[in-house]
Design a protein around this motif. Structure first.
Motif, PDB file in Angstrom:
ATOM      1  N   SER A 265       0.809  -1.212   0.000  1.00  0.00           N
ATOM      2  CA  SER A 265       0.000   0.000   0.000  1.00  0.00           C
ATOM      3  C   SER A 265       0.847   1.268   0.000  1.00  0.00           C
ATOM      4  O   SER A 265       0.374   2.344  -0.370  1.00  0.00           O
ATOM      5  CB  SER A 265      -0.934  -0.004   1.207  1.00  0.00           C
ATOM      6  OG  SER A 265      -0.186  -0.239   2.377  1.00  0.00           O
TER       7      SER A 265
ATOM      8  N   SER B 182       0.799   2.766  -3.406  1.00  0.00           N
ATOM      9  CA  SER B 182      -0.526   2.767  -4.029  1.00  0.00           C
ATOM     10  C   SER B 182      -0.653   3.780  -5.156  1.00  0.00           C
ATOM     11  O   SER B 182      -1.171   3.481  -6.226  1.00  0.00           O
ATOM     12  CB  SER B 182      -1.600   3.073  -2.986  1.00  0.00           C
ATOM     13  OG  SER B 182      -1.736   2.001  -2.106  1.00  0.00           O
ATOM     14  N   THR B 183      -0.175   4.992  -4.892  1.00  0.00           N
ATOM     15  CA  THR B 183      -0.411   6.045  -5.879  1.00  0.00           C
ATOM     16  C   THR B 183       0.520   5.932  -7.079  1.00  0.00           C
ATOM     17  O   THR B 183       0.245   6.505  -8.126  1.00  0.00           O
ATOM     18  CB  THR B 183      -0.230   7.441  -5.236  1.00  0.00           C
ATOM     19  OG1 THR B 183       1.062   7.487  -4.628  1.00  0.00           O
ATOM     20  CG2 THR B 183      -1.299   7.688  -4.189  1.00  0.00           C
TER      21      THR B 183
ATOM     22  N   ARG C  44      -0.127   0.726  -7.729  1.00  0.00           N
ATOM     23  CA  ARG C  44      -1.375  -0.032  -7.535  1.00  0.00           C
ATOM     24  C   ARG C  44      -2.601   0.656  -8.153  1.00  0.00           C
ATOM     25  O   ARG C  44      -3.309   0.061  -8.962  1.00  0.00           O
ATOM     26  CB  ARG C  44      -1.636  -0.263  -6.041  1.00  0.00           C
ATOM     27  CG  ARG C  44      -0.811  -1.364  -5.432  1.00  0.00           C
ATOM     28  CD  ARG C  44      -1.073  -1.477  -3.941  1.00  0.00           C
ATOM     29  NE  ARG C  44      -2.372  -2.028  -3.624  1.00  0.00           N
ATOM     30  CZ  ARG C  44      -2.606  -3.326  -3.400  1.00  0.00           C
ATOM     31  NH1 ARG C  44      -1.622  -4.191  -3.474  1.00  0.00           N
ATOM     32  NH2 ARG C  44      -3.805  -3.739  -3.101  1.00  0.00           N
ATOM     33  N   TYR C  45      -2.837   1.920  -7.783  1.00  0.00           N
ATOM     34  CA  TYR C  45      -4.038   2.587  -8.292  1.00  0.00           C
ATOM     35  C   TYR C  45      -3.979   2.811  -9.805  1.00  0.00           C
ATOM     36  O   TYR C  45      -4.965   2.562 -10.510  1.00  0.00           O
ATOM     37  CB  TYR C  45      -4.282   3.911  -7.556  1.00  0.00           C
ATOM     38  CG  TYR C  45      -4.635   3.759  -6.094  1.00  0.00           C
ATOM     39  CD1 TYR C  45      -5.094   2.539  -5.581  1.00  0.00           C
ATOM     40  CD2 TYR C  45      -4.528   4.822  -5.217  1.00  0.00           C
ATOM     41  CE1 TYR C  45      -5.416   2.393  -4.235  1.00  0.00           C
ATOM     42  CE2 TYR C  45      -4.841   4.679  -3.862  1.00  0.00           C
ATOM     43  CZ  TYR C  45      -5.282   3.468  -3.383  1.00  0.00           C
ATOM     44  OH  TYR C  45      -5.592   3.333  -2.052  1.00  0.00           O
TER      45      TYR C  45
ATOM     46  N   GLU D 109      -4.757  -0.471 -11.449  1.00  0.00           N
ATOM     47  CA  GLU D 109      -6.172  -0.815 -11.316  1.00  0.00           C
ATOM     48  C   GLU D 109      -7.023   0.069 -12.234  1.00  0.00           C
ATOM     49  O   GLU D 109      -7.986  -0.398 -12.851  1.00  0.00           O
ATOM     50  CB  GLU D 109      -6.629  -0.654  -9.858  1.00  0.00           C
ATOM     51  CG  GLU D 109      -6.038  -1.698  -8.922  1.00  0.00           C
ATOM     52  CD  GLU D 109      -6.518  -1.532  -7.492  1.00  0.00           C
ATOM     53  OE1 GLU D 109      -7.532  -0.843  -7.260  1.00  0.00           O
ATOM     54  OE2 GLU D 109      -5.869  -2.092  -6.581  1.00  0.00           O
ATOM     55  N   TYR D 110      -6.663   1.333 -12.313  1.00  0.00           N
ATOM     56  CA  TYR D 110      -7.408   2.255 -13.177  1.00  0.00           C
ATOM     57  C   TYR D 110      -7.333   1.808 -14.643  1.00  0.00           C
ATOM     58  O   TYR D 110      -8.337   1.796 -15.360  1.00  0.00           O
ATOM     59  CB  TYR D 110      -6.846   3.680 -13.032  1.00  0.00           C
ATOM     60  CG  TYR D 110      -7.520   4.668 -13.941  1.00  0.00           C
ATOM     61  CD1 TYR D 110      -8.705   5.292 -13.565  1.00  0.00           C
ATOM     62  CD2 TYR D 110      -6.989   4.953 -15.200  1.00  0.00           C
ATOM     63  CE1 TYR D 110      -9.344   6.184 -14.422  1.00  0.00           C
ATOM     64  CE2 TYR D 110      -7.620   5.846 -16.057  1.00  0.00           C
ATOM     65  CZ  TYR D 110      -8.792   6.455 -15.660  1.00  0.00           C
ATOM     66  OH  TYR D 110      -9.420   7.317 -16.514  1.00  0.00           O
TER      67      TYR D 110
ATOM     68  N   THR E 213      -8.561  -5.268  -4.858  1.00  0.00           N
ATOM     69  CA  THR E 213      -8.517  -4.028  -5.636  1.00  0.00           C
ATOM     70  C   THR E 213      -9.423  -2.986  -4.976  1.00  0.00           C
ATOM     71  O   THR E 213     -10.352  -3.331  -4.244  1.00  0.00           O
ATOM     72  CB  THR E 213      -9.003  -4.261  -7.084  1.00  0.00           C
ATOM     73  OG1 THR E 213     -10.315  -4.824  -7.048  1.00  0.00           O
ATOM     74  CG2 THR E 213      -8.074  -5.189  -7.824  1.00  0.00           C
ATOM     75  N   GLU E 214      -9.126  -1.712  -5.244  1.00  0.00           N
ATOM     76  CA  GLU E 214      -9.929  -0.629  -4.654  1.00  0.00           C
ATOM     77  C   GLU E 214     -10.605   0.244  -5.708  1.00  0.00           C
ATOM     78  O   GLU E 214     -11.663   0.805  -5.466  1.00  0.00           O
ATOM     79  CB  GLU E 214      -9.045   0.251  -3.753  1.00  0.00           C
ATOM     80  CG  GLU E 214      -8.578  -0.479  -2.506  1.00  0.00           C
ATOM     81  CD  GLU E 214      -7.749   0.414  -1.608  1.00  0.00           C
ATOM     82  OE1 GLU E 214      -8.261   1.439  -1.130  1.00  0.00           O
ATOM     83  OE2 GLU E 214      -6.569   0.091  -1.399  1.00  0.00           O
ATOM     84  N   VAL E 215      -9.992   0.378  -6.878  1.00  0.00           N
ATOM     85  CA  VAL E 215     -10.596   1.208  -7.932  1.00  0.00           C
ATOM     86  C   VAL E 215     -11.851   0.498  -8.451  1.00  0.00           C
ATOM     87  O   VAL E 215     -11.805  -0.704  -8.748  1.00  0.00           O
ATOM     88  CB  VAL E 215      -9.589   1.430  -9.088  1.00  0.00           C
ATOM     89  CG1 VAL E 215     -10.252   2.114 -10.273  1.00  0.00           C
ATOM     90  CG2 VAL E 215      -8.398   2.250  -8.589  1.00  0.00           C
TER      91      VAL E 215
END
Ligand code: ZN
Length: 289
Positions: free
Chosen positions: A230, A233-234, A237-238, A241-242, A262-264
């Motif tokens: 994490s 993340s920016t 990961r994000y 996912e995006y 996943t979070e997105v």
């Protein structure tokens, strides 16, 4: 999202097939990849082996502790740094994770974005121009001020400092403390953890990364994310996912024992999450490819 929690041939064959059938591979690597290769920064046994006597003398128990420790003198600070750079940047990792990874992707156009600073992608044979490492590289020093954005390769300086340790294992000679040729300030490793980290030389590579992405999303892109926690993340990961959520020909293969969700929104539909050891993943998939 398909979750895979055990190592079996059928599940690893899925990853192999996806990589076989894609047009391009974008690798996103975090410190979990280095750990899988055997470079353990939070392990006492590793620390004892690489830094004998440091626990008794300084009370340190892990590499992670030592990296942010204020040593009593500059000579001792650079003695630690010389050992650290030699062991983590100049040496071959104990496990062949990186070479397996190269075998896995070398037949495809590929690119690497990584938050690791140990340069092991280069050591394993990945081409430098295909790597974007915004957190720097241990094999370079920078001015600690910094008075210049120029980086200095440090291998020869590290070898000189290591020679000093035969006389005193905890301190280098004062005359070998590396200093900036322009202003005389101490030189520090060009990594994110250093005060006044100079990221400019690495940020210039971001245009190569963007160009690769811009072209890759037009076809079948595999986002192969390895050991990214994490904390990144920016950066990895994000964005991964995006891309998976918004480009229908893209698929995210995430290999992570812990941070596997996943979070997105909608990224889960295009994600294959392997909750297994990265070393096992790389060696098993490579046998298929
Ligand atoms: Zn300087």
């Amino acid at each position: 999202m398909k979750e895979i929690t055990t190592i079996n041939n059928n599940d690893l064959a899925i990853a192999k097939e996806i990589i076989d059938n894609c047009d391009t591979v974008l690798i996103g690597a975090g410190t979990g990849l280095s750990a899988a290769a055997g470079f353990l920064t939070d392990d006492f046994e590793t620390f004892k082996r690489l830094f004998p006597g440091y626990t008794r003398r300084y009370g340190l128990r892990t590499v992670a502790e030592a990296v942010s420790f204020y040593f009593p003198s500059a000579e001792e600070h650079y003695a630690f740094l010389a050992r650290y750079i030699s062991a983590f940047r100049c040496s071959t990792p104990p496990e062949d994770v990186y070479t397996n990874l190269l075998d896995m992707v070398k037949s495809k156009p590929h690119f690497v974005i990584t938050t690791t600073t140990d340069g092991q992608f280069v050591n394993a044979g990945f081409e430098k121009q295909r790597i974007y490492s915004p957190h720097g590289d241990l094999s370079f020093f920078q001015c600690s001020m910094p008075c210049t954005k120029k980086l200095v390769p440090n291998r020869k300086m590290v070898e000189l400092m290591l020679d000093d340790l035969s006389e005193n294992p905890f301190a280098i000679r004062s005359s070998n403390i590396p200093t900036c040729p322009r202003c005389g300030s101490f030189l520090e490793p060009n990594i994110l953890e250093s005060v006044n980290f100079n990221s400019i030389p690495w940020m210039q590579k971001s245009t190569d990364y963007i160009d690769f992405l811009r072209n890759s999303v037009k076809g079948k892109l595999v986002l192969l994310e390895l050991g990214v926690g994490s904390e990144s993340s920016t950066i990895i990961r994000y964005p991964f996912e995006y891309i998976a959520a918004n480009y229908k020909n893209s698929i995210l293969i995430r290999v992570n024992l812990n941070d596997y969700l996943t979070e997105v929104p909608f990224a889960d539909k295009q994600t294959l999450s392997y909750r297994i050891d990265i070393k096992e993943f790389c060696s098993s998939v490579t046998q298929y490819v």
